[in-house]
Scaffold this motif. Sequence first.
Motif, PDB file in Angstrom:
ATOM      1  N   ARG A   1      13.183  -7.424  -0.930  1.00  0.00           N
ATOM      2  CA  ARG A   1      14.197  -6.362  -0.788  1.00  0.00           C
ATOM      3  C   ARG A   1      13.262  -4.874  -0.640  1.00  0.00           C
ATOM      4  N   GLY A   2      13.521  -4.375   0.268  1.00  0.00           N
ATOM      5  CA  GLY A   2      13.369  -2.951   0.347  1.00  0.00           C
ATOM      6  C   GLY A   2      13.934  -2.068  -0.793  1.00  0.00           C
ATOM      7  N   GLY A   3      13.117  -1.243  -1.304  1.00  0.00           N
ATOM      8  CA  GLY A   3      13.624  -0.478  -2.460  1.00  0.00           C
ATOM      9  C   GLY A   3      14.337   0.909  -1.819  1.00  0.00           C
ATOM     10  N   SER A   4      13.998   1.919  -2.542  1.00  0.00           N
ATOM     11  CA  SER A   4      14.522   3.467  -2.179  1.00  0.00           C
ATOM     12  C   SER A   4      13.621   4.106  -1.094  1.00  0.00           C
TER      13      SER A   4
ATOM     14  N   VAL B   1       0.828  -1.157  -0.065  1.00  0.00           N
ATOM     15  CA  VAL B   1      -0.043  -0.002   0.036  1.00  0.00           C
ATOM     16  C   VAL B   1       0.880   1.275  -0.121  1.00  0.00           C
ATOM     17  N   ALA B   2       2.174   0.997  -0.088  1.00  0.00           N
ATOM     18  CA  ALA B   2       2.973   2.279   0.020  1.00  0.00           C
ATOM     19  C   ALA B   2       4.396   1.699  -0.185  1.00  0.00           C
ATOM     20  N   GLY B   3       5.435   2.556  -0.803  1.00  0.00           N
ATOM     21  CA  GLY B   3       6.869   2.350  -0.774  1.00  0.00           C
ATOM     22  C   GLY B   3       6.971   1.355  -2.194  1.00  0.00           C
ATOM     23  N   ASN B   4       8.293   0.870  -2.163  1.00  0.00           N
ATOM     24  CA  ASN B   4       8.588  -0.014  -3.274  1.00  0.00           C
ATOM     25  C   ASN B   4       9.584  -1.132  -2.847  1.00  0.00           C
ATOM     26  N   GLY B   5       9.920  -1.978  -3.794  1.00  0.00           N
ATOM     27  CA  GLY B   5      10.807  -2.894  -3.199  1.00  0.00           C
ATOM     28  C   GLY B   5      10.934  -4.192  -4.526  1.00  0.00           C
ATOM     29  N   SER B   6      11.392  -5.174  -4.237  1.00  0.00           N
ATOM     30  CA  SER B   6      11.240  -6.377  -5.009  1.00  0.00           C
ATOM     31  C   SER B   6      11.060  -7.638  -4.350  1.00  0.00           C
ATOM     32  N   ILE B   7      10.815  -8.654  -5.046  1.00  0.00           N
ATOM     33  CA  ILE B   7      10.769  -9.902  -4.542  1.00  0.00           C
ATOM     34  C   ILE B   7      11.248 -10.906  -5.608  1.00  0.00           C
ATOM     35  N   THR B   8      12.084 -11.863  -5.125  1.00  0.00           N
ATOM     36  CA  THR B   8      12.856 -12.936  -6.020  1.00  0.00           C
ATOM     37  C   THR B   8      12.496 -14.360  -5.685  1.00  0.00           C
ATOM     38  N   ASP B   9      11.855 -14.879  -6.544  1.00  0.00           N
ATOM     39  CA  ASP B   9      11.553 -16.317  -6.385  1.00  0.00           C
ATOM     40  C   ASP B   9      12.933 -17.035  -6.537  1.00  0.00           C
ATOM     41  N   LEU B  10      13.157 -17.844  -5.541  1.00  0.00           N
ATOM     42  CA  LEU B  10      14.415 -18.633  -5.504  1.00  0.00           C
ATOM     43  C   LEU B  10      14.462 -19.869  -6.273  1.00  0.00           C
ATOM     44  N   ALA B  11      13.341 -20.205  -6.575  1.00  0.00           N
ATOM     45  CA  ALA B  11      13.258 -21.553  -7.364  1.00  0.00           C
ATOM     46  C   ALA B  11      13.355 -21.141  -8.832  1.00  0.00           C
ATOM     47  N   THR B  12      13.008 -20.102  -9.268  1.00  0.00           N
ATOM     48  CA  THR B  12      13.018 -19.703 -10.664  1.00  0.00           C
ATOM     49  C   THR B  12      13.867 -18.643 -11.092  1.00  0.00           C
ATOM     50  N   GLY B  13      14.554 -17.851 -10.056  1.00  0.00           N
ATOM     51  CA  GLY B  13      15.369 -16.618 -10.196  1.00  0.00           C
ATOM     52  C   GLY B  13      14.581 -15.459 -10.711  1.00  0.00           C
ATOM     53  N   GLU B  14      13.129 -15.431 -10.839  1.00  0.00           N
ATOM     54  CA  GLU B  14      12.458 -14.227 -11.409  1.00  0.00           C
ATOM     55  C   GLU B  14      12.618 -13.189 -10.195  1.00  0.00           C
ATOM     56  N   THR B  15      12.589 -12.209 -10.656  1.00  0.00           N
ATOM     57  CA  THR B  15      12.604 -10.877  -9.821  1.00  0.00           C
ATOM     58  C   THR B  15      11.355  -9.888 -10.202  1.00  0.00           C
ATOM     59  N   HIS B  16      10.520  -9.656  -9.323  1.00  0.00           N
ATOM     60  CA  HIS B  16       9.332  -8.668  -9.646  1.00  0.00           C
ATOM     61  C   HIS B  16       9.229  -7.570  -8.727  1.00  0.00           C
ATOM     62  N   GLU B  17       9.198  -6.419  -9.269  1.00  0.00           N
ATOM     63  CA  GLU B  17       8.990  -5.332  -8.736  1.00  0.00           C
ATOM     64  C   GLU B  17       7.706  -5.185  -7.728  1.00  0.00           C
ATOM     65  N   ILE B  18       7.734  -4.537  -6.689  1.00  0.00           N
ATOM     66  CA  ILE B  18       6.725  -4.380  -5.860  1.00  0.00           C
ATOM     67  C   ILE B  18       6.786  -2.686  -5.515  1.00  0.00           C
ATOM     68  N   THR B  19       5.154  -2.302  -5.718  1.00  0.00           N
ATOM     69  CA  THR B  19       4.986  -0.932  -5.785  1.00  0.00           C
ATOM     70  C   THR B  19       3.769  -0.738  -5.395  1.00  0.00           C
ATOM     71  N   ASP B  20       3.167   0.353  -4.635  1.00  0.00           N
ATOM     72  CA  ASP B  20       1.727   0.397  -4.236  1.00  0.00           C
ATOM     73  C   ASP B  20       0.719  -0.088  -5.238  1.00  0.00           C
ATOM     74  N   GLY B  21      -0.206  -0.980  -4.753  1.00  0.00           N
ATOM     75  CA  GLY B  21      -0.857  -1.676  -5.544  1.00  0.00           C
ATOM     76  C   GLY B  21      -0.721  -3.041  -6.037  1.00  0.00           C
ATOM     77  N   THR B  22       0.575  -3.401  -5.659  1.00  0.00           N
ATOM     78  CA  THR B  22       0.802  -4.787  -6.200  1.00  0.00           C
ATOM     79  C   THR B  22       0.378  -5.734  -4.873  1.00  0.00           C
ATOM     80  N   LEU B  23       0.119  -7.040  -5.302  1.00  0.00           N
ATOM     81  CA  LEU B  23      -0.086  -8.098  -4.462  1.00  0.00           C
ATOM     82  C   LEU B  23       0.748  -9.214  -5.035  1.00  0.00           C
ATOM     83  N   TYR B  24       1.377 -10.110  -3.889  1.00  0.00           N
ATOM     84  CA  TYR B  24       1.992 -11.259  -4.434  1.00  0.00           C
ATOM     85  C   TYR B  24       1.567 -12.294  -3.364  1.00  0.00           C
TER      86      TYR B  24
END
Length: 128
Positions: free
Chosen positions: A96-99, A62-85
Amino acid sequence: MKIVRVQDIIGTEREVEGPGWTSRRLLLKKDGMGFSFHETIIPAGAELNLWYKNHLEAVYCVAGNGSITDLATGETHEITDGTLYALDKHDRHVLRGGSEDMRLICSFNPPVTGRETHDEDGSYNLAE
Protein backbone atom coordinates in the motif's frame (compact mmCIF):
# COMPACT_ATOMS: atom_id res chain seq x y z
CA MET A 1 30.68 -2.31 -17.76
CA LYS A 2 27.12 -1.04 -18.02
CA ILE A 3 26.06 2.52 -17.24
CA VAL A 4 22.31 3.08 -17.01
CA ARG A 5 20.60 6.35 -16.10
CA VAL A 6 16.98 6.24 -15.04
CA GLN A 7 16.27 9.50 -16.89
CA ASP A 8 17.23 7.70 -20.14
CA ILE A 9 14.67 4.94 -19.45
CA ILE A 10 11.64 7.17 -18.83
CA GLY A 11 9.32 6.99 -21.82
CA THR A 12 11.04 3.94 -23.38
CA GLU A 13 10.07 0.26 -23.53
CA ARG A 14 11.93 -0.20 -20.22
CA GLU A 15 9.35 1.95 -18.39
CA VAL A 16 6.30 -0.22 -17.73
CA GLU A 17 3.10 0.96 -16.05
CA GLY A 18 0.32 -0.97 -14.43
CA PRO A 19 -2.56 -0.07 -12.18
CA GLY A 20 -0.96 1.52 -9.12
CA TRP A 21 2.71 1.29 -10.16
CA THR A 22 5.38 2.40 -12.62
CA SER A 23 8.51 0.27 -13.04
CA ARG A 24 11.70 1.51 -14.66
CA ARG A 25 13.72 -1.57 -15.50
CA LEU A 26 17.39 -0.68 -15.37
CA LEU A 27 18.76 -4.22 -15.76
CA LEU A 28 16.92 -7.07 -17.50
CA LYS A 29 17.54 -10.72 -18.27
CA LYS A 30 19.18 -9.78 -21.58
CA ASP A 31 21.78 -7.73 -19.67
CA GLY A 32 23.23 -11.01 -18.37
CA MET A 33 23.61 -10.12 -14.68
CA GLY A 34 21.53 -13.00 -13.31
CA PHE A 35 18.96 -10.64 -11.75
CA SER A 36 16.91 -7.66 -12.84
CA PHE A 37 17.06 -4.27 -11.14
CA HIS A 38 14.23 -1.74 -11.14
CA GLU A 39 13.10 1.60 -9.81
CA THR A 40 9.40 1.33 -8.97
CA ILE A 41 7.06 4.18 -8.07
CA ILE A 42 3.96 3.36 -6.00
CA PRO A 43 1.57 6.33 -5.90
CA ALA A 44 0.14 7.54 -2.60
CA GLY A 45 -2.98 5.57 -1.74
CA ALA A 46 -2.36 2.71 -4.20
CA GLU A 47 -3.11 -0.85 -3.08
CA LEU A 48 -1.55 -3.85 -4.84
CA ASN A 49 -2.28 -7.50 -4.10
CA LEU A 50 0.92 -9.30 -5.17
CA TRP A 51 2.41 -12.78 -5.17
CA TYR A 52 5.75 -13.33 -6.88
CA LYS A 53 5.39 -17.12 -6.95
CA ASN A 54 8.05 -17.41 -9.69
CA HIS A 55 10.56 -14.84 -8.39
CA LEU A 56 12.39 -13.76 -5.28
CA GLU A 57 12.35 -10.00 -4.77
CA ALA A 58 14.27 -7.61 -2.54
CA VAL A 59 12.94 -4.05 -2.23
CA TYR A 60 14.61 -0.99 -0.71
CA CYS A 61 12.61 2.19 -0.10
CA VAL A 62 14.53 5.38 -0.90
CA ALA A 63 11.65 7.87 -0.63
CA GLY A 64 8.04 8.13 0.49
CA ASN A 65 6.04 5.81 2.71
CA GLY A 66 3.58 2.96 2.74
CA SER A 67 3.08 -0.49 4.20
CA ILE A 68 3.27 -4.18 3.36
CA THR A 69 0.97 -6.85 4.76
CA ASP A 70 2.04 -10.50 4.79
CA LEU A 71 -1.14 -12.37 3.82
CA ALA A 72 0.06 -15.60 5.49
CA THR A 73 0.50 -14.01 8.93
CA GLY A 74 -1.63 -10.87 8.73
CA GLU A 75 1.34 -8.81 9.93
CA THR A 76 1.63 -5.29 8.54
CA HIS A 77 4.96 -3.47 8.41
CA GLU A 78 5.47 0.22 7.77
CA ILE A 79 7.76 1.14 4.89
CA THR A 80 9.71 4.40 4.95
CA ASP A 81 12.95 5.70 3.47
CA GLY A 82 15.67 3.27 4.53
CA THR A 83 13.46 0.17 4.86
CA LEU A 84 14.23 -3.05 2.98
CA TYR A 85 11.90 -6.01 2.65
CA ALA A 86 12.75 -9.32 1.02
CA LEU A 87 10.13 -11.72 -0.30
CA ASP A 88 12.27 -14.77 0.40
CA LYS A 89 9.40 -17.26 0.58
CA HIS A 90 7.43 -16.07 -2.47
CA ASP A 91 5.21 -14.32 0.08
CA ARG A 92 1.70 -13.27 -0.89
CA HIS A 93 1.37 -9.67 0.20
CA VAL A 94 -0.50 -6.40 -0.11
CA LEU A 95 1.62 -3.33 -0.82
CA ARG A 96 0.00 0.00 0.00
CA GLY A 97 1.14 3.48 -0.85
CA GLY A 98 0.97 5.84 2.12
CA SER A 99 0.51 9.59 2.30
CA GLU A 100 3.15 10.21 -0.39
CA ASP A 101 4.49 8.30 -3.38
CA MET A 102 7.00 5.56 -2.58
CA ARG A 103 10.18 5.23 -4.62
CA LEU A 104 11.46 1.67 -4.39
CA ILE A 105 14.63 0.02 -5.70
CA CYS A 106 13.90 -3.64 -6.52
CA SER A 107 15.84 -6.69 -7.57
CA PHE A 108 14.25 -9.85 -9.04
CA ASN A 109 15.72 -13.33 -9.29
CA PRO A 110 15.33 -14.83 -11.80
CA PRO A 111 15.50 -11.65 -13.86
CA VAL A 112 12.52 -10.33 -15.80
CA THR A 113 12.65 -9.69 -19.55
CA GLY A 114 11.21 -6.19 -19.33
CA ARG A 115 7.57 -6.06 -20.42
CA GLU A 116 6.00 -8.15 -17.64
CA THR A 117 2.91 -6.92 -15.87
CA HIS A 118 1.10 -8.62 -13.00
CA ASP A 119 -1.26 -11.47 -13.88
CA GLU A 120 -4.56 -12.20 -12.13
CA ASP A 121 -2.86 -13.52 -8.98
CA GLY A 122 -0.34 -10.65 -8.80
CA SER A 123 2.71 -12.48 -10.16
CA TYR A 124 5.00 -12.31 -13.17
CA ASN A 125 5.38 -15.30 -15.47
CA LEU A 126 8.83 -16.82 -15.82
CA ALA A 127 10.90 -15.54 -18.72
CA GLU A 128 11.47 -17.99 -21.55
